[in-house]
Motif scaffolding. Structure first.
Motif, short mmCIF file in Angstrom:
data_model
loop_
_atom_site.label_atom_id
_atom_site.label_comp_id
_atom_site.label_asym_id
_atom_site.label_seq_id
_atom_site.Cartn_x
_atom_site.Cartn_y
_atom_site.Cartn_z
N TYR A 4 0.83 -1.21 0.00
CA TYR A 4 0.00 0.00 0.00
C TYR A 4 0.86 1.25 0.00
O TYR A 4 1.91 1.30 0.64
N ASP A 7 -1.59 5.11 4.19
CA ASP A 7 -1.47 4.57 5.55
C ASP A 7 -2.70 3.72 5.91
O ASP A 7 -3.70 3.69 5.20
N GLU A 8 -2.59 3.02 7.01
CA GLU A 8 -3.63 2.08 7.44
C GLU A 8 -4.96 2.77 7.69
O GLU A 8 -6.01 2.22 7.37
N ALA A 9 -4.94 3.96 8.26
CA ALA A 9 -6.20 4.68 8.52
C ALA A 9 -6.92 4.99 7.20
O ALA A 9 -8.14 4.83 7.10
N GLU A 10 -6.17 5.43 6.19
CA GLU A 10 -6.77 5.69 4.88
C GLU A 10 -7.33 4.41 4.27
O GLU A 10 -8.41 4.42 3.68
N ARG A 11 -6.60 3.33 4.40
CA ARG A 11 -7.05 2.05 3.85
C ARG A 11 -8.34 1.60 4.53
O ARG A 11 -9.28 1.16 3.87
N GLN A 12 -8.39 1.70 5.83
CA GLN A 12 -9.58 1.28 6.57
C GLN A 12 -10.80 2.14 6.24
O GLN A 12 -11.92 1.69 6.39
N ALA A 13 -10.58 3.36 5.78
CA ALA A 13 -11.68 4.26 5.44
C ALA A 13 -12.25 4.01 4.04
O ALA A 13 -13.28 4.60 3.68
N THR A 15 -14.48 2.68 1.47
CA THR A 15 -15.78 2.01 1.42
C THR A 15 -16.47 2.41 0.12
O THR A 15 -16.26 3.50 -0.39
N GLU A 46 -14.06 -3.53 -0.37
CA GLU A 46 -14.02 -2.70 0.84
C GLU A 46 -12.65 -2.78 1.51
O GLU A 46 -12.05 -3.84 1.59
N ARG A 47 -12.18 -1.64 2.01
CA ARG A 47 -10.91 -1.51 2.73
C ARG A 47 -9.71 -1.97 1.90
O ARG A 47 -8.64 -2.21 2.45
N ASP A 74 -8.20 4.05 -5.61
CA ASP A 74 -9.30 4.57 -4.80
C ASP A 74 -9.47 6.03 -5.17
O ASP A 74 -8.49 6.79 -5.16
#
Length: 145
Positions: A4, A7-13, A15, A46-47, A74
């Motif tokens: 990736y 960052d992880e926060a962006e990935r988790q967001a 949807t 998703e994610r 994305d």
């Protein structure tokens, strides 16, 4: 194997539900898509992101799937690189170095691979997936949600 660029926060967001759905499905600029790649409908996960696939892959020409190189997007941004490898291919204990079809630009400037390697090392009983021939690429103009 996902690499990736966010960052992880962006990935988790990520949807594809709700009011941001259409903005997240905006196709990338052509400079972010390698020659021979397509982004098929229904490839949004998703994610993860939307998956761009290489139409020259053996699996699209009557051969079983072994390995391929996928790009992910994305909201029109290129956000991941993925050497996708079948478990049966790994079990064959390969040692293959393969080209990566690179786009003209990436969403984030940096060093990106021209080849990747999938290899098994008997002495250590390890599998390696390596990104090779890293070279600098410029960034394409950013899209925003």
């Amino acid at each position: 194997m996902y690499f990736y660029l966010i960052d992880e926060a962006e990935r988790q967001a990520i949807t594809f539900q709700g009011p941001d759905r259409e903005a997240r499905l905006v196709p990338p600029e052509s400079t972010l898509v390698s020659a021979g790649y397509v982004i098929p409908p229904g490839s949004a996960v998703e994610r993860m992101g939307v998956h761009g696939i290489d139409t020259d892959g053996e699996e699209f020409h009557g051969q079983p799937f072994t390995r391929t190189f996928v790009y992910g997007y994305d909201a029109g941004r290129l956000i991941f690189l993925e050497p996708m490898i079948a478990l049966d291919y790994l079990r064959s204990r390969p040692d293959a170095t393969l080209p990566v079809k690179t786009p003209a630009a990436y969403s984030i400037p940096g060093d990106y691979p021209g080849r990747y390697r999938v290899a098994y090392t008997p002495a250590t009983d390890e599998y390696r997936v390596e990104l090779l021939d890293l070279r600098p690429f410029p960034a394409s103009p950013a899209k925003t949600l």
